[in-house]
Each structure stands twice: as C-alpha cells, then as structure tokens.
Design an enzyme around this catalytic site. Structure first.
Site, PDB file in Angstrom:
ATOM      1  N   ASN A  20       0.883  -1.182   0.000  1.00 36.96           N
ATOM      2  CA  ASN A  20       0.000   0.000   0.000  1.00 36.96           C
ATOM      3  C   ASN A  20       0.912   1.222   0.000  1.00 36.96           C
ATOM      4  O   ASN A  20       1.732   1.348   0.905  1.00 36.96           O
ATOM      5  CB  ASN A  20      -0.834  -0.038   1.273  1.00 36.96           C
ATOM      6  CG  ASN A  20      -2.205   0.572   1.182  1.00 36.96           C
ATOM      7  OD1 ASN A  20      -2.910   0.512   2.169  1.00 36.96           O
ATOM      8  ND2 ASN A  20      -2.595   1.142   0.077  1.00 36.96           N
ATOM      9  N   GLN A  54      -2.429   6.760  -0.715  1.00 35.20           N
ATOM     10  CA  GLN A  54      -2.810   7.774   0.264  1.00 35.20           C
ATOM     11  C   GLN A  54      -1.634   8.724   0.548  1.00 35.20           C
ATOM     12  O   GLN A  54      -0.463   8.295   0.512  1.00 35.20           O
ATOM     13  CB  GLN A  54      -3.253   7.138   1.600  1.00 35.20           C
ATOM     14  CG  GLN A  54      -4.677   6.606   1.592  1.00 35.20           C
ATOM     15  CD  GLN A  54      -4.799   5.218   0.980  1.00 35.20           C
ATOM     16  OE1 GLN A  54      -3.882   4.393   1.087  1.00 35.20           O
ATOM     17  NE2 GLN A  54      -5.924   4.950   0.331  1.00 35.20           N
ATOM     18  N   ASN A  72      -7.017  10.247   0.511  1.00 31.35           N
ATOM     19  CA  ASN A  72      -6.947   9.296  -0.597  1.00 31.35           C
ATOM     20  C   ASN A  72      -6.407  10.019  -1.832  1.00 31.35           C
ATOM     21  O   ASN A  72      -6.417  11.243  -1.910  1.00 31.35           O
ATOM     22  CB  ASN A  72      -8.346   8.749  -0.921  1.00 31.35           C
ATOM     23  CG  ASN A  72      -8.812   7.694   0.071  1.00 31.35           C
ATOM     24  OD1 ASN A  72      -8.043   6.832   0.462  1.00 31.35           O
ATOM     25  ND2 ASN A  72     -10.065   7.793   0.493  1.00 31.35           N
ATOM     26  N   CYS A  81      -6.409   4.784   8.113  1.00 32.09           N
ATOM     27  CA  CYS A  81      -5.749   3.934   7.109  1.00 32.09           C
ATOM     28  C   CYS A  81      -4.863   2.956   7.876  1.00 32.09           C
ATOM     29  O   CYS A  81      -3.878   3.366   8.510  1.00 32.09           O
ATOM     30  CB  CYS A  81      -4.910   4.801   6.166  1.00 32.09           C
ATOM     31  SG  CYS A  81      -3.928   3.835   4.995  1.00 32.09           S
ATOM     32  N   GLY A  82      -5.210   1.689   7.822  1.00 33.26           N
ATOM     33  CA  GLY A  82      -4.529   0.705   8.670  1.00 33.26           C
ATOM     34  C   GLY A  82      -3.066   0.513   8.316  1.00 33.26           C
ATOM     35  O   GLY A  82      -2.192   0.523   9.192  1.00 33.26           O
ATOM     36  N   ASN A  83      -2.764   0.357   7.019  1.00 29.35           N
ATOM     37  CA  ASN A  83      -1.357   0.158   6.653  1.00 29.35           C
ATOM     38  C   ASN A  83      -0.533   1.399   6.957  1.00 29.35           C
ATOM     39  O   ASN A  83       0.635   1.290   7.363  1.00 29.35           O
ATOM     40  CB  ASN A  83      -1.253  -0.206   5.162  1.00 29.35           C
ATOM     41  CG  ASN A  83      -1.630  -1.649   4.900  1.00 29.35           C
ATOM     42  OD1 ASN A  83      -1.235  -2.554   5.645  1.00 29.35           O
ATOM     43  ND2 ASN A  83      -2.418  -1.876   3.865  1.00 29.35           N
ATOM     44  N   ASN A 203     -13.502   3.295   9.174  1.00 24.90           N
ATOM     45  CA  ASN A 203     -13.880   3.651   7.800  1.00 24.90           C
ATOM     46  C   ASN A 203     -14.764   2.530   7.257  1.00 24.90           C
ATOM     47  O   ASN A 203     -14.727   1.413   7.736  1.00 24.90           O
ATOM     48  CB  ASN A 203     -12.629   3.882   6.931  1.00 24.90           C
ATOM     49  CG  ASN A 203     -11.726   2.648   6.881  1.00 24.90           C
ATOM     50  OD1 ASN A 203     -11.871   1.717   7.663  1.00 24.90           O
ATOM     51  ND2 ASN A 203     -10.798   2.636   5.940  1.00 24.90           N
ATOM     52  N   GLU A 254     -10.382   0.184  -3.223  1.00 25.33           N
ATOM     53  CA  GLU A 254     -10.479   1.149  -2.127  1.00 25.33           C
ATOM     54  C   GLU A 254     -11.289   2.388  -2.508  1.00 25.33           C
ATOM     55  O   GLU A 254     -11.136   2.924  -3.620  1.00 25.33           O
ATOM     56  CB  GLU A 254      -9.081   1.608  -1.689  1.00 25.33           C
ATOM     57  CG  GLU A 254      -8.319   0.590  -0.880  1.00 25.33           C
ATOM     58  CD  GLU A 254      -7.170   1.236  -0.117  1.00 25.33           C
ATOM     59  OE1 GLU A 254      -7.328   2.389   0.305  1.00 25.33           O
ATOM     60  OE2 GLU A 254      -6.123   0.575   0.043  1.00 25.33           O
ATOM     61  N   CYS A 263      -4.836  -3.390   1.634  1.00 20.77           N
ATOM     62  CA  CYS A 263      -5.699  -2.468   2.380  1.00 20.77           C
ATOM     63  C   CYS A 263      -5.775  -3.002   3.806  1.00 20.77           C
ATOM     64  O   CYS A 263      -6.343  -4.076   4.030  1.00 20.77           O
ATOM     65  CB  CYS A 263      -7.087  -2.401   1.743  1.00 20.77           C
ATOM     66  SG  CYS A 263      -8.229  -1.309   2.632  1.00 20.77           S
TER      67      CYS A 263
HETATM   68  N1  LIG Z   1      -9.404   4.077   1.096  1.00 18.94           N
HETATM   69  C1  LIG Z   1      -9.673   4.090   2.542  1.00 18.94           C
HETATM   70  C2  LIG Z   1      -8.496   4.744   3.298  1.00 18.94           C
HETATM   71  C3  LIG Z   1      -7.236   3.903   3.233  1.00 18.94           C
HETATM   72  C4  LIG Z   1      -7.463   2.514   3.724  1.00 18.94           C
HETATM   73  C5  LIG Z   1      -6.351   1.508   3.424  1.00 18.94           C
HETATM   74  N2  LIG Z   1      -5.282   1.972   2.580  1.00 18.94           N
HETATM   75  C6  LIG Z   1      -5.842   0.875   4.696  1.00 18.94           C
HETATM   76  O1  LIG Z   1      -4.676   0.445   4.751  1.00 18.94           O
HETATM   77  O2  LIG Z   1      -6.651   0.759   5.646  1.00 18.94           O
HETATM   78  C7  LIG Z   1     -10.954   4.874   2.818  1.00 18.94           C
HETATM   79  O3  LIG Z   1     -11.328   5.718   2.000  1.00 18.94           O
HETATM   80  O4  LIG Z   1     -11.556   4.605   3.878  1.00 18.94           O
END
Ligand SMILES: N[C@H](CCC[C@H](N)C(=O)O)C(=O)O
Length: 321
Positions: A20, A54, A72, A81-83, A203, A254, A263
C-alpha cells in the site's frame, strides 16, 4: 508544497505497508493542509512522486504521540488507514525509542508496537524517524534519504480497536443485519455478489465472499459498489476468498484510491466479516497482492490487531504548489 519562495521545499518519505503506497509528510513544525486539488495533483504521476494510494500528514497531538491525517489519491480526506498506521507507527517508534506509541486519527486513537525487532538495521545512519525538517532535508540532501534501512522490512502490530458492526456505524443508508446485507449491484448479476458483510474499522467496508478476484471483476464491481446509495459515505469494497479457517486471499477496491496492493482496514474487515459468518476463526493470515497481514480479532478485548510489513522506499521534496 511551498506557499512562497521564502519557504524551504517540503520533505517527504515514501513508504509502503504490504505494498500500500504512501507519501508521508512530517507536519510537526509546519502545518500541512493541501487542498483536494493539490492532493490529486501530487497523486498524478506527472508530479514525479511515483503515484500513491494515500497521502499522509503527521501532526502534533495533545493526547497522543502524533495525529495521522489521511487523504486518498482522489483528494478525499478520510478517517483512517490501517497500513499507514503501521508505517507511521514505525516512524514514531524509531523516533521516540518507545516500546509502544499512540497514533490518533479522525476515527480515534490506535497503538503501534514492533512485532519483532528488525533483523538489525542495515548499514549506519539514523533511522528515518521524525527528526526535524532540517535533519530530514540534510539526510535527503545526502542522497541517502532514509538511512540505509530502505532495503529492510519491519513488522509492526497495530491495535485497531473494536470493529463497528451496527448498520448506522458502517454506515448504511437503511437498517440491515450487517452480517449479510442485501445489495443489488447494478447490471452485474453475479451470485457471488449476494449478501456481503459490512463492517467499519473507523472507515466503511463491504466484504464479498467469492473466488472471483480477476482485475476486470474487481474493478468493475468495486467501482460500482464504491458509490452505491446504500453507503452514504462511500465504501471500500473487499473481495475475500476464504481458503481455510485461518487463511483469506483478499483484493480490495479502495474508496478514493481504486485497486491497491493492500488495504489494512480492509484485511481487518474481511476477517471480522468472515468470523461473524463462521467462515474463519478469529485469527487468520490475509494474503493481499503486496504481501501478508496477520489479523486477530481478540475475544477478550474485542479489539482487532493487525501485524504486517513496513518498508521505507526513499525520500524527496514535494514539488511547489
Ligand atoms: N481508502 C480508505 C483509506 C485507506 C485505507 C487503506 N489503505 C488501509 O490500509 O486501511 C478509505 O477511504 O476509507
């Protein structure tokens, strides 16, 4: 981004979490508030940053070690955003030498810790921690922007807190059982798209259980569902193939970023949705295009823990506004 010629160029660190892709900007000393248009411009490959899923700002916090802000690639500012929490967590662990750090987000605080010490830091040089902008600049200027750790991967565990499982927490636009929601996906009449699970990790996520994970299907269905009226805030769309009670293969379209290599919150949502349906236990390896994440939905605390790799790819300076 410089607002005028007197300001120094803004340094950034390029990182990924299981593939990511993030551009991380330190905003401890100088606020960082790009507009949606500016975020989109930075995400454009023409900006020279290599594109990203992101854009991440790390800000001071009264109640945590840092506040993490997430945009984003489409310019939307989102809850978490977890990662990226694992990437920012690693930077803060390196910069503070703490055993555990608290990172706050728009969806609340999380904690990060090293899952296991990296196999020794490669080479010398200070880690790409959150030093001052000047130190970052000097390191970037030295052509060895992230110390010699760019080759290393580091395993970081984040406590993502409890999943939100009520329909109005995801949120959905009408009351439903989030274990299996009724969703008509446009013209695509594929049985695999019936009764997905819906989960919020701060999210919104919807998780389809299917073995269809080809690009065309994921892109076609994902882009349709992302803005479906059942999801008033939009939604991240997971396609989970349960291989065994402790192994899920996942691809995610995403919200605001499209098909990404990983993700983190999507992996958490997939495990929670699968466990709620009895398809897996409460701990599983989630294999994503960019690597593997280990997700555990702890019975005692009801918290979801995510462990996975973090990599520093390099650093540079943002182009002028
Ligand atoms: N696209 C996601 C944010 C990044 C999530 C993803 N990159 C992760 O690692 O959680 C959203 O609009 O909620």
């Amino acid at each position: 981004m410089k607002s005028n010629m007197s300001e120094p160029a803004r340094p950034y660190i390029r990182m990924n979490g299981a593939g990511n892709a993030f551009i991380v900007v330190q905003a401890f000393e100088q606020p960082f508030h790009p507009t949606a248009d500016q975020v989109r411009a930075l995400a454009d490959p023409a900006a020279g940053l290599g594109g990203f899923d992101q854009l991440i700002g790390i800000e001071p916090s009264e109640t945590a070690d840092a506040f993490m802000r997430v945009w984003n690639a489409d310019g939307s500012m989102v809850q978490t955003c977890g990662n990226a929490l694992r990437c920012v967590g690693w930077l803060m662990l390196e910069a503070t030498d703490k055993e555990e750090v608290v990172i706050d987000t728009l969806s609340g605080p999380t904690t990060a810790r090293r899952a296991s010490l990296p196999s020794g830091r490669v080479g010398s040089g200070s880690p790409p921690g959150l030093t001052t902008a000047a130190q970052t600049q000097s390191r970037v200027g030295s052509g060895d922007p992230a110390g010699s750790t760019t080759a290393a991967q580091h395993q970081v565990t984040v406590d993502m807190g409890a999943p939100r499982l009520e329909w109005d927490q995801v949120p959905l636009s009408e009351e439903m059982d989030t274990r299996g929601i009724e969703l008509q996906v446009g013209p695509i009449d594929a049985p695999v798209l019936h009764t997905p699970g819906a989960v919020s990790m701060g999210n919104p996520h919807v998780v389809f259980f299917t073995d269809r994970q080809d690009d065309a299907f994921v892109r076609g269905s994902g882009s349709l569902v992302e803005r479906h009226p059942l999801f008033p805030e939009g939604v991240n769309v997971g396609f989970a193939h349960v291989l065994s009670p402790d192994h899920i293969r996942l691809r995610v379209w995403e919200r605001g970023a499209g098909l990404t290599l990983a993700c983190g919150t999507g992996a958490c949502a997939a495990l929670v949705a699968a466990a709620r349906r009895g398809l897996t236990g409460r701990k599983a390896v989630v294999t994503v295009d960019g690597g593997q994440l280990t997700i555990e939905w702890d019975q005692a605390t009801n918290h979801v823990f995510m462990t996975g790799p973090v990599q520093v790819e390099g650093a540079g300076f943002l182009p002028e506004a």
